[in-house]
Design a protein around this motif. Structure first.
Motif, short mmCIF file in Angstrom:
data_model
loop_
_atom_site.label_atom_id
_atom_site.label_comp_id
_atom_site.label_asym_id
_atom_site.label_seq_id
_atom_site.Cartn_x
_atom_site.Cartn_y
_atom_site.Cartn_z
N GLU A 233 0.81 -1.21 0.00
CA GLU A 233 0.00 0.00 0.00
C GLU A 233 0.85 1.27 0.00
OE1 GLU A 233 -2.92 -0.02 3.08
OE2 GLU A 233 -4.06 -1.67 2.18
N ALA A 234 2.02 1.23 0.61
CA ALA A 234 2.90 2.40 0.67
C ALA A 234 4.27 2.03 0.14
CB ALA A 234 3.01 2.91 2.11
N VAL A 235 4.98 3.03 -0.40
CA VAL A 235 6.31 2.78 -0.98
C VAL A 235 7.26 2.22 0.06
CG1 VAL A 235 8.34 3.91 -1.96
CG2 VAL A 235 6.08 4.44 -2.86
N GLU A 236 7.23 2.75 1.28
CA GLU A 236 8.15 2.24 2.30
C GLU A 236 7.87 0.78 2.61
OE1 GLU A 236 9.99 3.13 6.72
OE2 GLU A 236 8.94 4.70 5.64
N GLU A 237 6.60 0.40 2.69
CA GLU A 237 6.26 -1.00 2.91
C GLU A 237 6.77 -1.86 1.75
OE1 GLU A 237 2.05 -1.07 3.31
OE2 GLU A 237 2.05 -0.01 5.23
#
Length: 303
Positions: A233-237
């Motif tokens: 869902e998020a770039v860091e994830e």
């Protein structure tokens, strides 16, 4: 060689989709594709005001591969990507990193010929054709062709290109492979909603891999890189997942210990953002293949 034509398209990758054709493992097959707009904006008179867009990225397929079973991986050798003569690039409100800056949707038709995209009379760009959407049926409910996950899908990864081998985990009998959303060129990150979207034809060899190297997420082998791909869902994830996948692969499949894997990754590994505009964001982790080859590991397909 069989050809899967644009008569068979879907905007939902699902095990419930009936296969449009079947091949034996190891066969070469061609997929003909629309651009991500189903070619609706190729006519000069077409605009966002007078065209009602069809839903999703149209993906051609699905193709049933004989002998592919859950737990296997498909190896898709991308032998060639042919492109149409005109690509479409667009931007506008609602998507992209600068979506607040654009009050309306705009598009440009970009001629493609002789290995270049002619953006205007000042700029011509060498093309780097790639496949944006390529995936197999997921285990559970169907997934939109707009969304990437572990089945592949809309990863928009620039390394899914001629000469690469893409590995996708098999979740359903026959795998049910579909593809579409080709780009003549796209920057890593796809920061403003799309690349140079183009119709095309891909020629691929599809094989089944069944060995201890199989994993439950997409991977790529190029001539010089081993790549893990993660969508979250998020770039860091996503980058954390791609790095963890590479760590685990190096330990469990290549035979490194975590300390060596970590040192080699921080010295020679590259994280790259594939795309930031889809419902799940995609990041890849790259490692030079000469490193894994030094440990006696040549290829995912070779046990």
């Amino acid at each position: 060689m069989k050809t899967i034509t644009r008569n068979y398209i879907t905007n939902m990758i699902s095990k419930e989709n009936p296969p449009c054709d079947r091949i034996s493992a190891g066969e070469i097959v061609a997929f003909e594709t629309y651009d991500c707009f189903t070619n609706q904006f190729l006519p000069e008179e077409a605009t966002f005001e007078n065209v009602v867009r069809l839903p999703g990225n149209p993906a051609t397929g699905p193709l049933y591969i004989e002998g592919a079973l859950p737990g296997d991986m498909l190896k898709i050798d991308i032998l060639d990507i042919e492109m149409g003569p005109v690509g479409i690039v667009m931007l506008g409100p609602g998507s992209g990193s600068e979506k607040e800056e654009f009050s309306r949707k705009v598009l440009r038709r970009v001629p493609v010929k002789g290995g270049y995209a002619y953006f205007n009379d000042k700029v011509k760009i060498p093309v780097r054709p790639m496949i944006g959407v390529i995936g197999v049926a997921p285990a559970g409910d169907g997934i939109s062709t707009i969304t990437p996950m572990d089945h592949g899908g809309n990863m928009d990864c620039t390394q899914v290109k001629k000469g690469a081998s893409l590995y996708l985990p098999v979740f359903a009998e026959g795998a049910l492979l579909s593809m579409g959303d080709f780009h003549a060129i796209m920057g890593d990150g796809e920061v403003e909603d799309c690349g140079l979207e183009i119709e095309g034809r891909a020629i691929v060899r599809v094989s089944v891999v069944r060995n201890k190297n199989c994993v439950s997420y997409p991977m790529i082998e190029t001539e010089d890189k081993l790549i893990t791909i993660a969508s979250r869902e998020a770039v860091e994830e996503a980058w954390r997942a791609a790095a963890r996948q590479m760590y685990d692969f190096l330990k469990e499949k290549v035979g490194m210990d975590y300390e060596e894997a970590g040192m080699l990754l921080t010295m020679t590994g590259d994280l790259a953002i594939c795309q930031t505009v889809n419902p799940m964001k995609t990041v890849r982790m790259e490692l030079p293949r000469h490193i894994t080859q030094s440990y006696g590991f040549d290829s995912i397909s070779v046990e």
